[in-house]
Every structure is written in structure tokens, then in C-alpha cells.
Design a protein around this motif. Sequence first.
Motif, PDB file in Angstrom:
ATOM      1  N   VAL A 184       0.861  -1.176   0.000  1.00 13.15           N
ATOM      2  CA  VAL A 184       0.000   0.000   0.000  1.00 13.15           C
ATOM      3  C   VAL A 184       0.898   1.227   0.000  1.00 13.15           C
ATOM      4  O   VAL A 184       1.861   1.301   0.762  1.00 13.15           O
ATOM      5  CB  VAL A 184      -0.933   0.022   1.225  1.00 13.15           C
ATOM      6  N   PHE A 185       0.578   2.114  -0.858  1.00 11.46           N
ATOM      7  CA  PHE A 185       1.350   3.335  -1.000  1.00 11.46           C
ATOM      8  C   PHE A 185       0.526   4.508  -0.553  1.00 11.46           C
ATOM      9  O   PHE A 185      -0.638   4.623  -0.923  1.00 11.46           O
ATOM     10  CB  PHE A 185       1.672   3.525  -2.483  1.00 11.46           C
ATOM     11  N   ARG A 186       1.121   5.381   0.243  1.00 13.62           N
ATOM     12  CA  ARG A 186       0.402   6.602   0.594  1.00 13.62           C
ATOM     13  C   ARG A 186       0.976   7.740  -0.234  1.00 13.62           C
ATOM     14  O   ARG A 186       2.178   7.983  -0.229  1.00 13.62           O
ATOM     15  CB  ARG A 186       0.542   6.912   2.085  1.00 13.62           C
ATOM     16  N   LEU A 187       0.102   8.390  -0.959  1.00 13.06           N
ATOM     17  CA  LEU A 187       0.550   9.511  -1.781  1.00 13.06           C
ATOM     18  C   LEU A 187       0.674  10.722  -0.879  1.00 13.06           C
ATOM     19  O   LEU A 187      -0.136  10.925   0.010  1.00 13.06           O
ATOM     20  CB  LEU A 187      -0.470   9.793  -2.879  1.00 13.06           C
ATOM     21  N   SER A 188       1.684  11.500  -1.152  1.00 14.21           N
ATOM     22  CA  SER A 188       1.808  12.684  -0.326  1.00 14.21           C
ATOM     23  C   SER A 188       0.733  13.670  -0.755  1.00 14.21           C
ATOM     24  O   SER A 188       0.113  13.533  -1.790  1.00 14.21           O
ATOM     25  CB  SER A 188       3.183  13.305  -0.528  1.00 14.21           C
ATOM     26  N   ASN A 189       0.567  14.670   0.075  1.00 14.37           N
ATOM     27  CA  ASN A 189      -0.513  15.596  -0.203  1.00 14.37           C
ATOM     28  C   ASN A 189      -0.261  16.510  -1.379  1.00 14.37           C
ATOM     29  O   ASN A 189      -1.168  17.138  -1.893  1.00 14.37           O
ATOM     30  CB  ASN A 189      -0.774  16.463   1.023  1.00 14.37           C
TER      31      ASN A 189
END
Lengths: 364, 1073
Positions: B793-798
Amino acid sequence: MAVELDVFVGNTTIMDEEVYQLWLDGYTVNDAVKVRMEGGVLEECETSADVLLSDTMDQYRTFQMCERLLHSPAKLANQLLFQIPPHRQAILIERYYAFDDAFVREVLGKKLSKGTKKDLDDISAKTTVTLKSCRRQFDNFKRVLKVVEELKGPLVENIRQHFLLSDKLARDYAAIVFFANNRFETGKRKLQYLTFQDFAFCAGQLINNWTVGAVGEPVDHQRSSRVYMDVDLDKEFLQELKELKILITDKDLLDQHKSLVCTALRGKTKAFNEMEANFKNLSRGLVNIAAKLTNTKDVRDFFIDLVEKFIEPCRSDRWTAADMRLYLTHYTNSAHILDTFKHQVVWDRYMGVIKSCIFKMYHD
Amino acid sequence: MPGKLKAKIVAGRHLPVMDRASDLTDAFVEVKFGNTTFKTDVYHKSLNPQWNSEWFKFEVDDEDLQDEPLQITVLDHDTYSANDAIGKVYIDIDPLLCSEAASVISGWFPIYDTIHGIRGEINVLVKVELFNDLNRFRQSSCGVKFFCTTSIPRCYRAAMVHGFVEELVVNEDPEYQWIDRIRTPRASNEARQRLISLMSGELQRKIGLKVLEMGGNAVVGYLQCFDLEGESGLVVRAIGTACTLDKLSSGSAPSTNTHIHPNTAPASNACNSPSKDGKEPVFGEDLPSSSGPPTPFRALPTSSSSPPPFSPSKPCSRQSSSSDTDLSLTPKTGMGSGGSAGKDAGPLKTLLRQQTQTALEQRGASSSGLLLNAREFPFFTLTSFPPGFLVHAGGVVSARSVKLLDRIHNPALGNTRSYKLLDWNSVTADEPETRDAWWEEIRQEIKSHAKALGCHAVVGYSESTSICEEVCILSASGTAAILNPRYMREGCLDIGSTDHRFEEPSPPSCGFCHIPYDELNMPFPAQLTYCYHCRRQKVPDVLFTTIDLPPEAAVTGKGCLIQARLCRLKKKAQGEVNATAISNLLPFMEYELHTQLMNKLKLRSMNALFGLRIQISVGENMLLGLASATGVYLTALPASGGIQIAGKTPGDLSNEHHILTIQKRINDTIAKNKELYQINPPKLFTLDPEVFCSVNMELTEEAVGSPIPEPRQRSRLFRSHSESSDELSELDLSHGKKDAFVLEIDDTDAVEDIHSLLTDTPPPTGFYSCNTEIMPGIYNWTSGVQMFTSVRVFRLSNANLTNQGLNKIFTDLCENLLKSFYFKLRSMIPCCLCHLNVTVAVPEEELIQVAVTAVAMTFDKDQTQEKPAEKVIQKGSGEIEEQLQFPLELCADSSSTSTQQSSKISGVPETSNVSSRVSSLERGSPLPEGRSRSLRSNRSFGGSSVTVVKMTPLSFLPGTRIIKYLGIINMFFIRETTSLREEGGVSGFLHSFIAEVFAMVRAHVAALGGNAVVSYSMKECVLMENPNKNQAQCLINVSGDAVICVRETDQEPVSSSTNIGQSCSSGTDGGAT
């Protein structure tokens, strides 16, 4: 942007032996990655540091999950969570229970208690074994001790069966347990030159010859309330050792013994003069050690006594190992020829162990 | 009335400590089925209780037997307070209902708790006694066999393929009921697990009923999915292909050659009821004499282990089976082959007619609505077929539709029995009709697309959904195809008697590539050439399909995994607006994915895609598209024309220079890829007469003379959105009049695209990958197998992300994932990642989830070049070998390749091959490290009491032969935690959950008496986390077929007589239908 979650689970659990060792050695994930990079995997496998990090994390997680099972290795074989081929299970267990000689040397003979555990950071600093690894090793010792001290039967065999260890490792653990149980003093300065393997050998001798188990199941088992096991020294035997005092208290016997030994040794060694001169002192030393073993305190000092009362005097007289061997052989055998000395069996049981221990311990 | 279920609780082990004071547990067990509950005695103060209970007997309807799981709850007795639950085991007893599957369930099951995971194990014995049920109106369908495998399972023969079956059931999701606010998470999870188990049981039963009505006895390619629609409910739906299967007598290995060459079957066979015809004659023939390089796969038969996936299982008779499938060519590029096909009509035509007639007669009274249904949707979920089934493949057809999930309108409809067991007000959520109508709509569309391609059937068919809040994208795709009607059940396909296309049988190695549509009336602009293999009919220049590479196809070089990845941002919106926005984006996404695929294909000099799967996932603020397929160079199709770069503004010098460099890079890459995948244009093969003789003969002139087709191609993918689809709303994916493979660089986007094209790194030396059953070009598998599941799972930066930026991130994510597989599995080299099934999801805003299940299989490098020609020989030797019971040295290369090779590699003495059955089981055992070392036979009996269970997403295990299918495994688990940090964060949480799921699957298989799971897949992996609250929840659904397999070389006695036996039995069976 960051990897929030990253897992890889194989139907057959994938374990890299190198990473396992790093984990056992207490490396953090990041340090382990560094070590692996230095090892050149990156180039070898055309991969990146990210991949290495992810792999290391996965493996660390796997090991952590397995750790619970490793605490009771028998479970590893019939648990269902991880599908691990048996030969791999054996490797996992053996490595998990392996220890650093440097570390074990520090705790050998100490009580495996919370107190000792608190000192682990000092030991870690002194031995350069990571604290994490020290804790694992210490806990292993404790775990083995706890299981085994309740069990009857031969110590080494019990350890091997309960922890599925190799014979060699099981013997080492037996030594550690035996030392911890009897609280032998090993930390004194004079004993520093001795390695763990020296002690382990001696422990083996003691276990095999001086414990209750050593003489086989006692015939009078029912009568005796003693548990049949070989973690403790045979109390009856220790009592009997007092009888040996006659060898030094009876003047005739002492002189007779000395002459017999000297006759046998004459001309066979350069150190003959020193041997002759020191005979009485040395004999007193050894017999006194025997006579005092009924006191727990003196049992603890067994090794230090051996060194102080026997090994040091010999060393200062520059006996060679061969001299030592020669002397002790004749010293032991000559006692059999003394007609008034009736305690041959006890004497043999005692001297057999003393001889082997001293041979092992007589080095630089 | 009709059944007695008996269960016995034997013992427990490794139970958790429930009483802190004593460090022990006072455990007892509740056994529940339906509304009846039994209890064992309390076994005091033990972590390893021995209950040894009596047999608990439940007398129940077989309907309940099918729907309900046996529920076993282990509790800790507490005198003063409520008993504490330790955990549960749900046992699906379906496998016991079929006489051919398992007869008893017996073994250690992990005790599972949705909060704590696995807590010890329990040993259980379960049996079922079924009475004969003569009730004609029965609601149960006991005895219908289900297979996840998307081909005819090995050790069965398809007597008839009836066609498409589908069903869905709907319920309210317990998680969203009011009562959920007051019950514990555990109760809620268990209610959900229970409900889904019930619904799956019901669904399976209903599908079984349909199959029985159609006259079948099995469902192949059974695909069951859950749609978690949140507040609007829970949908469980399934599709499959109904068949009548005959069991091959025990000894008959799938390996015996059974391919039927359609041409050869005597005419007479064709006439009778399909089931009767021609099995026998057929078999003998199977070697397509004509085919140049016989397809690799077929060649293997004796050694069957590895390649068999395709052909072996289907061996024998295919007489009437209606469903075959063809391989399809992608419609897109049209190479026209069509015209010629029709001409040679010959005898087959007449056969057809006869057949139809008989069909009609037979049908008579019995025909039911279901048959019509089957005709209505001539879809087949199979992806690989008995030889001869698939005549032509037209190309990929797909349809998507965006729907808004409504709130529940009408509670308590009862399409079904209410779920009495659930303790809340049971309310069925939606009318299933709504969902049915949605799917019906999509299927209609698919059907019309297939028609437009001149095809009467769709093979490799699948359906999926992606849900985000109240928006749902329904997708369906398949490969338009023409099937050989000789194998079909009448009425199943609309085949005009005028249809002449089957009349001239084409060589199996290229026939499926020939265009099914009319050259003069092509559905889309396409470029056709004469088949490079047989020269007789036209083929397109590129072919895209959703099926596996047919075993008999002629292939040059090796295949490889090709992925197109795409992200598109979208505005957050609600309701209709949102749905519209999504449907507007879809065509662009499909177009781009298609372009990417095409470019990547060209870059590898390949000309066909198999196993194409395009997934579009919807999130709140973005759409993700992922297309995966296995690229291959089909010998029958023209070589790829390469890629040309053109600048928009000629004359600009610096620009031109730039273009030149890019062009050079592309050319270099193409050259490198050719080498990597061993794709040599056919003309080079003249050097190797053994392999390619037939090819050259046919090709020499052409290869030399015919210019490589100009780089002008067009492609078209049929798809449409439900909204727009009244007329044939195919999207023309070709770039208008422009040449598709001239890439124009006119802006930075284009440059980026090209860069991304070039950034796909090839797998490291020794690795191959594909998403199909097996890798085209690799035939000599050894027995190392390692199945794995990986989730990232990848969290995209804002930061404000652009489409380009997102694409890059997404691409990197996928690439890195692959790289990490290569690294982890490096000890298995040379090896191939097969059936690499990647699913993407957008679980939350700013999160991208990628989940992969695949299997790494080792192969023998030295033999990768093995020539197809040799295989033919091997085939021949197979029989002898069987009789001898051990491989002759002579045949070693051929038949026992896999085993011997493995030993060769490992240095294990050859003798190991011949050793006992037990060891045979081992062979496939996956050792992650050192492939063959791992196979040492000590594995199974090395003192461990746990059966080794191998798992694979493929339909076979290399080096082994499946001797029995024990039933379908379809399990659904929920795991939740409120101590996320303590469990090692989300990764730790999911890691242990996946390991637990594997463990439970293995335990169930072992309890059924099996030692492997084939066609395993993880259909669902929904992870929700809330790190701030230290909580996470995850749902996983897995399925597969439990089997018993033995080492390939172990033959059961009999073998030689099998063919005869088969044909006899099939004859009788056929009559029955």
C-alpha cells in the motif's frame, strides 16, 4: 509518498539464513540492510536498496512471528502457521539456541535471575554482543534450565529431546544449566584464562561421574527421596569423599603414598625435584577439596580451588602438560597400592574427574 | 430428511492460556449445525485437551448441508462468569456431498478468532451419510462438482459443455446493521463470516440446480465474488461453465495424448448425440501432422507434469461438449484472413447439419429456460480448452458500466429463505433483480460485440466490480470466438447453418489466429495478411485475448509479462455527477491502456497478448487502470513492425536530434528484447531444420519476400459504457487515420510516455514472468514451486499531483514490486513467475493498494530450447514408459524431464526419482531456497506430523499428476485488531493474517486428505486501517481446488487400458444426456 504497508508471504516460508543470523545477532533492520549491502548483494542481484530494505523487513517480521514457536521447538514441527521444511526447522532451532562463547563465559555459574538480567547491558558492552542478542541467549539459558530442572533422567538427553538440539549444543546447554544450578564460581580473575569450552568439558565430567544419574538408576530408588537426575551432585558421594582425608591425616599413609609416587616418577621427568618437594602440599590440596565438597560454598569454589591449590603451584614450577599427566596418573594409581587405604571406589570416582579437569584446565 | 451429518471432537493442542492463575485452560467445544448445538465435556486444566467425544449427529436436509457450514466453537469454561470464546472453526462440508470427492474430513484445524488470529488447533472428524433423494422438486444440488480451474480438470473428460451459469444472492451487510453499534467487533465479524459462508453455500447450491437442469454434473471455471456495497448490502455472485464431466479411470494419466484433431474425427461420429461421438478415433489422431512446430505443450504429454496445464486434462472426449472456446485474436489489428476460410467446406458442414437436427430432436421436452439462457449468453469461463474446440478467436470484447448503488428500497423481499441464524432482523437488502439486470445489460453488450466480430461465443469470460462509496463500476470481458459446434451442446450457440467457417479445419497451431470475421466486411479497419504458418487464411497483425495460449499454438521464442499502468485524477463528487465523471474518463483510460499495451508489445517484437486482464479501480479522487497480459510471438502472425518516432515540427534541428536519440534507444531496446526473449524472425530458423522445418518450407518465400508489414496498424477494442451503448458503441482505438505506431512527440506528455515505455526493466537473468498458466517457450518445468502473496500500500503525499506524476508513482510501485519478487526468489533461478495476478485498489483517498498472487516455478535451463519436434517423440514413448513403471533412459529427456532435471540440478542421486509415493508428493515442494534441494523426500516424513500442502494458482503442479479432486475451497475470513502497534503495524498485522489464511487453507485441504491446492486465488483483500485509533480490519477471500497429486512418474496400474475405458464410459454417459 511512502510505502504504508509491504508484505510478502510465501506458502513455504521463505527465510534467508544470512538475514536470520543478522536478526539473531540483534541488528536493527537498518543495520542489517547496511551489512547486506556491504556484502554485495546489490550488485550481485541487480537490485536496489529499497528492495533490500523491504526484504529485510519481511524476514524480520517472519522471524519475530516464529520466535514464539522457537521457545518450544517441539511445537515448530506440528504448528500449522508456517510451512517450513524439517531440515530448515532444524537450522532455525539450532541457530536460535546457539550462543556466543564470550557471552556465556560472562554468565556461566551465575544465577539465571532477574538480577543477572539487569547486568546484561554491562555484559553487552564488555563482550560487544548486542544487548538484544544477550537477552535472547540469556532467556534461552533460563528457559532450558526451567524445563530441565523439573525432569528426571539424563540431562543432555532431556535437553536434546525438549529443544531438538544437536548433541554438541545439548551438551553445552547441559554444562550451562549445571553450572547455573550449582553456582560454580567462574568469574574470578584467576579463572579468566579458562574458556567456556574448558568449563563445558569439566561440566561434562562432573555430570557423567559425580551426579546421581551418573551411577545409573539407584537400586534403592524407592527408599531414597532424592530425585533421579543429574543436575545436582550426588550428596552421598560427597559425604563419602570425607573419608579420603585419611590420605593426608594419616602420616604413614601420606609418606607411603609419596614414596610410591616418587619411585614411579623418578627419572621420568625434569620436574621430578619439584614434584617431590611439593607432593605433600599438592596432595593436601586435592584431598582437602574433596573433603570440603559437602559445603555448598566450597562446591562453588571448586574450580578456583583447583587452580589455587594445584594448578598454580604446578605452573610456577613449570610443569609441562606431560608432567602433569604423568604425575596425576601415578598419584591416582599409587593410592591403590596402599594397603590401609580402603576407599578405592570413591577415590577413583573422585580422581577420574579431577584428572580430566586438570588436564583440560592446565594451559595458558 | 436426506442426510445425517456426524462430527466428533477428538482433541486440541497448543491452546492459549485462558486462566492466568493456573496458566492453563478449561476447554470445551460447541458443535453447531443449523440450529442444533452439541457440547463436549469440559477438559480441565490443559492446553492439550483430549475430549474424544462421542459422535454428534445432525439430521438435516441436504439443502442445509449445502448451505451451512459446520461451526465448531472452542470455549474456556468459567464457573463464575461467562465462558470465554477461544475461537472457531468453520468447516464447509460440501466436499463430502459428492461421492467422487472426499469421504471424510479428519485433521487438525487452526482455531481462529477474528481478533486474536489462530489460537491453537483442534482435531475433528466429520462424516456425512446421504440418503437417496427421489424428490423431483428438490432444492438441493448435491453431487454437482465445482472447480475453480478454468480448464477441464485433469483426470476428467468433458463429455459435454453446456454453457454459462450465473447466479447472485444479496443480503444486508451485518456490519452496517443497527445492532452492530451495540455488539462487539468479534460478534460482528463472526456474523459476517457466517453470513458470507451461508450465502456462498446457497449460491453454489443454486448454481448446482441450474447445472442439473441443464443436464450437467459439474461447474468448471467457477468464479465467485463478493461485492461489499456498504450500506446498500452485500452481493455474492458467481459465474461458471456447466459441463458434464466423466472421470477418467484411475490410472489414466492426463498425460496420455488425447488431443483430438478435429479434422480427423470421422464424420459418423459427429452425428449422434454429441457425447457419443468420436472419442476414440479422435484421440489417436491428435498430432496435427501438419503443424510445423507442434505446439510445445502437446508434446509433453508423457511428462505431463509441467506443460500439461493446457491439454492434458481435457484429453479425451470432447464430443459434445458445447463449450469449447477458441483463442481469440485481438480484433484490433485487423489482418484479414477471413475470406478464405469458408471455402473448403467439406464434410464438416454436413455434419453440422446433422448434428443440429439431432440436437433438436433430443431436446424435445426437456429443454428448459436454462438452455435458452445458455443460448442467450454463449459465454465460457474457461481459458484453455480441449484441442479442436476453439476454431477462431476474434479478439477481446469488454464492457463496463458505471452504476450508483441505491439504498435499500425494499426490505424483506425474499428471494430466498431468510437467514434464520442471524440474530438480527433479517432483511434482504436489494432485490437481486436489480443486480441481475445490471449484469444482464453488460452481458448483452458483450454478446453484441462478439457478434460484431463475427463470433458466436465468448471465451475466457470474467466479470468484476470496483466500488467506491456509492459508485460501482461493473466490468466484463472475454474473447470473442468461434467454437467448433461439433463439441457444443445444441442450442448453446447460435450457429446459422450457413455458417461455413468451421468447414475448413485449420491446423491447430495457427487456426485460432485466423480471423473469424468477413474480410470484406470487417468490423473495424485492420490489416490482414495470409497466415504465416499455413498460408491459407488471413490473420490479423496483432491478436489480443483473455485466454491462455492454446497448447498447440506455434510460438517463437519466449513470452513475457506486459503491463500497462495508468492513473487518472478526478474531482471528488457525489452521486450522479460522480458517476458521469467516471464514465467520461473510462474511454480515455481504456484507450491509453490499450496504446501502452500495444507499444510495449511492439517494443518486445511480439504480436499477441494472452490472458489480458484490464482492471479499472475507482477511488474518491482518482481512477487506476492496470492491464496485464502475457506477450508472445505467434509464428502465424506477421512480425512486429517496430516503433517509429516522429516530431511534430520537422525542421527544428535540436528537436530532430532529440528524436533521433529516442529512436535509437527504442531500436536498441527492441534489439535487446529480441535477444532476451529469443525472438528471431522466422527466416532465421532455416538454420535449425529440426525445429522449424515445416515453418520454413512454408515461410521461406514469404519471410524473405514479404516485407515486414508496414508499421501501420490499427487496433480496436470493443467496449462500451452502459450509458451510451445503444448503437454499437465500440471505441475505435486506432488513432483515426494516423499510423498507430508512429509516436509523435509534440509535447512533454509524449516524451514522458516514451520514457515510461523505456523504463520497464526486464527481469534479471534467469527470471521470466507471465500472467498465464504457463510461460510460452518454457516447457521443462522442474518441481520447485513457491506460491506467494504480496501486498503493498502506497500513501501519496498531499502535494498536488498531476496525472503524469501519479503515473510515475504507480508505475514505480508495480515495477518495484516485481523487482522485489525477483530478489526474494533469486535462489530459485532459473525460474518463472507464472500466473502473476495483480489487483489494484484505492482503499482510501491517497492510498494505492497493489496485491499480487503468483507462483514461482523452476525449470531446467538447458532444456529450454527443447524442440517441439522432440516432444512428439516423447509422446510416443509415454505409453511404453507407463507400462514399465519407470522412465527408460531413452525417454528421459522427454517423459520424465522434470524429475530428472531436478535431480540433476540438485545433485540428488537419480534414484530418488524412483522412490516411494511419499517422496513423490514431495517433489513439488517449494523450497524457496535451492530448488531441488528442497525437494528432498525427507520432507514429508521428516518427523513432522503436518502434511505438506502445496498451493499454486495454476491448474497443475509440475512434476506431479492430479489423481483426485476433493472439492472446492472457498473461504472468507475477517481479522480485526485494536492493538495495531503491538502487532507490528499494518504490515505485521497483514503479514500474520495472510500466513494464517494460508495455514487454514492448508489445514482444510489436509483434512480432506489432499496434499495440494490448484487454481488458488485470493479474490478479495480489503484492508481498512486507522492507525490513530490503533485499529485495523482486513477481509480476505480465497478459493481453489483441493486435490491429491502424486509424482508424475508414479503410475497407477492400469494406464494402458484407459483409453478404451474412457471411450466406453463416455459412450454411455453421452447417451444419458
